[in-house]
Design an enzyme around this catalytic site. Structure first.
Site, PDB file in Angstrom:
ATOM      1  N   SER A   1       5.827  -3.070   1.158  1.00  0.00           N
ATOM      2  CA  SER A   1       6.593  -2.727  -0.063  1.00  0.00           C
ATOM      3  C   SER A   1       6.712  -1.215  -0.231  1.00  0.00           C
ATOM      4  O   SER A   1       7.670  -0.733  -0.836  1.00  0.00           O
ATOM      5  CB  SER A   1       5.923  -3.353  -1.302  1.00  0.00           C
TER       6      SER A   1
ATOM      7  N   LYS B   1       3.495   0.780  -0.684  1.00  0.00           N
ATOM      8  CA  LYS B   1       2.280   1.240  -1.358  1.00  0.00           C
ATOM      9  C   LYS B   1       1.686   2.483  -0.677  1.00  0.00           C
ATOM     10  O   LYS B   1       1.444   3.486  -1.340  1.00  0.00           O
ATOM     11  CB  LYS B   1       1.199   0.136  -1.366  1.00  0.00           C
TER      12      LYS B   1
ATOM     13  N   SER C   1      -3.535  -6.857  -3.231  1.00  0.00           N
ATOM     14  CA  SER C   1      -4.145  -7.374  -4.480  1.00  0.00           C
ATOM     15  C   SER C   1      -3.229  -8.375  -5.178  1.00  0.00           C
ATOM     16  O   SER C   1      -2.721  -8.108  -6.266  1.00  0.00           O
ATOM     17  CB  SER C   1      -4.525  -6.214  -5.418  1.00  0.00           C
TER      18      SER C   1
END
Ligand SMILES: Nc1ncnc2c1ncn2[C@@H]1O[C@H](COP(=O)(O)OS(=O)(=O)O)[C@@H](OP(=O)(O)O)[C@H]1O
Ligand SMILES: Nc1ncnc2c1ncn2[C@@H]1O[C@H](COP(=O)(O)OP(=O)(O)O)[C@@H](O)[C@H]1O
Length: 198
Positions: A35, A37, A105
């Site tokens: 994504s 991060k 997470s």
């Protein structure tokens, strides 16, 4: 825990923050693999470093290969992975650092637990919101192809869940937002915390 009596050391968190010259807290990046991060966390750390802010970044490379090398991607092990990272972050915050953590997470409960461990005021949740189709198109590490081929059984976004944050502090849509703009948005959000000692 039984028979554990904490020793109270005389240098306080407030004194360390005064010496550092800035506040200490955790910026937590959550999102699918690919994504963005690590890319965004890295750019934010560079920007903070240039401002003489003391930082440290935790991500899969320095955590899953070391401290957490006994953990898999089962739901239970992901929970334990995130718990340990939160505890390490808490120590680093106590030491006076701005901690950046980039982990998938995927479970909302685990992310809520991080907030409880480090304290609500010390936690900034950044949701790197990139649709799975885009992550899969990027396939930075070739893992989506392996997951589609059935070679990875519990890959987040393909055959394991990702519970998107409902009310993140910051949300970055990486299709519409450049890395530079994402850094500006995050720096703006943390400005007040940076200027709070203790
Ligand atoms: N099954 C499965 N699901 C998700 N991700 C997987 C999996 N297996 C390996 N990988 C690679 O490991 C990175 C995710 O590790 P994390 O510690 O961030 O995962 S978690 O927070 O415990 O869910 C993730 O790295 P990032 O791409 O940096 O997110 C993947 O490259
Ligand atoms: N706006 C953006 N923000 C972050 N990453 C982006 C963006 N646009 C394209 N990318 C690319 O997407 C990929 C994200 O990979 P990475 O940062 O390793 O993701 P993660 O750490 O979430 O797995 C990189 O190749 C990065 O260059």
């Amino acid at each position: 825990m039984k028979n554990i009596v904490p020793h109270h050391f005389s240098v306080s968190r407030e004194q360390r923050a005064l010496q550092m010259g800035h506040g200490a807290f955790l910026i937590w990046f959550t999102g699918l693999s690919g994504s963005g991060k690590s890319t965004i966390a890295n750019a934010v750390e560079e920007a903070l470093f240039k401002k003489n802010i003391h930082t440290y970044t935790l991500d899969g490379d320095n955590v899953r290969k070391g401290l957490n090398n006994n953990l898999s991607f089962s739901p239970e092990d992901r929970t334990e992975n995130i718990r340990r990272i939160a505890e390490v972050s808490n120590l680093m915050i106590d030491a006076g650092l701005v901690v950046l953590a980039a982990f998938v997470s995927p479970y909302a409960e685990d992310r809520a637990n991080i907030k409880n461990i480090v304290g609500h005021d010390n936690f900034v949740e950044v949701f790197v919101n990139t649709p799975v189709e885009e992550c899969e198109r990027r396939d930075v590490k070739g893992l989506y192809a392996k997951a589609r081929a059935g070679e990875i059984t519990n890959f987040t976004g393909v055959n394991a869940p990702y519970e998107a944050p409902v009310a993140p502090d910051v949300q970055i849509n990486t299709i519409e937002t450049t890395v530079e703009n994402a850094v500006d948005i995050i720096l703006q959000h943390i400005d007040k915390k940076l200027h709070t000692n203790g």
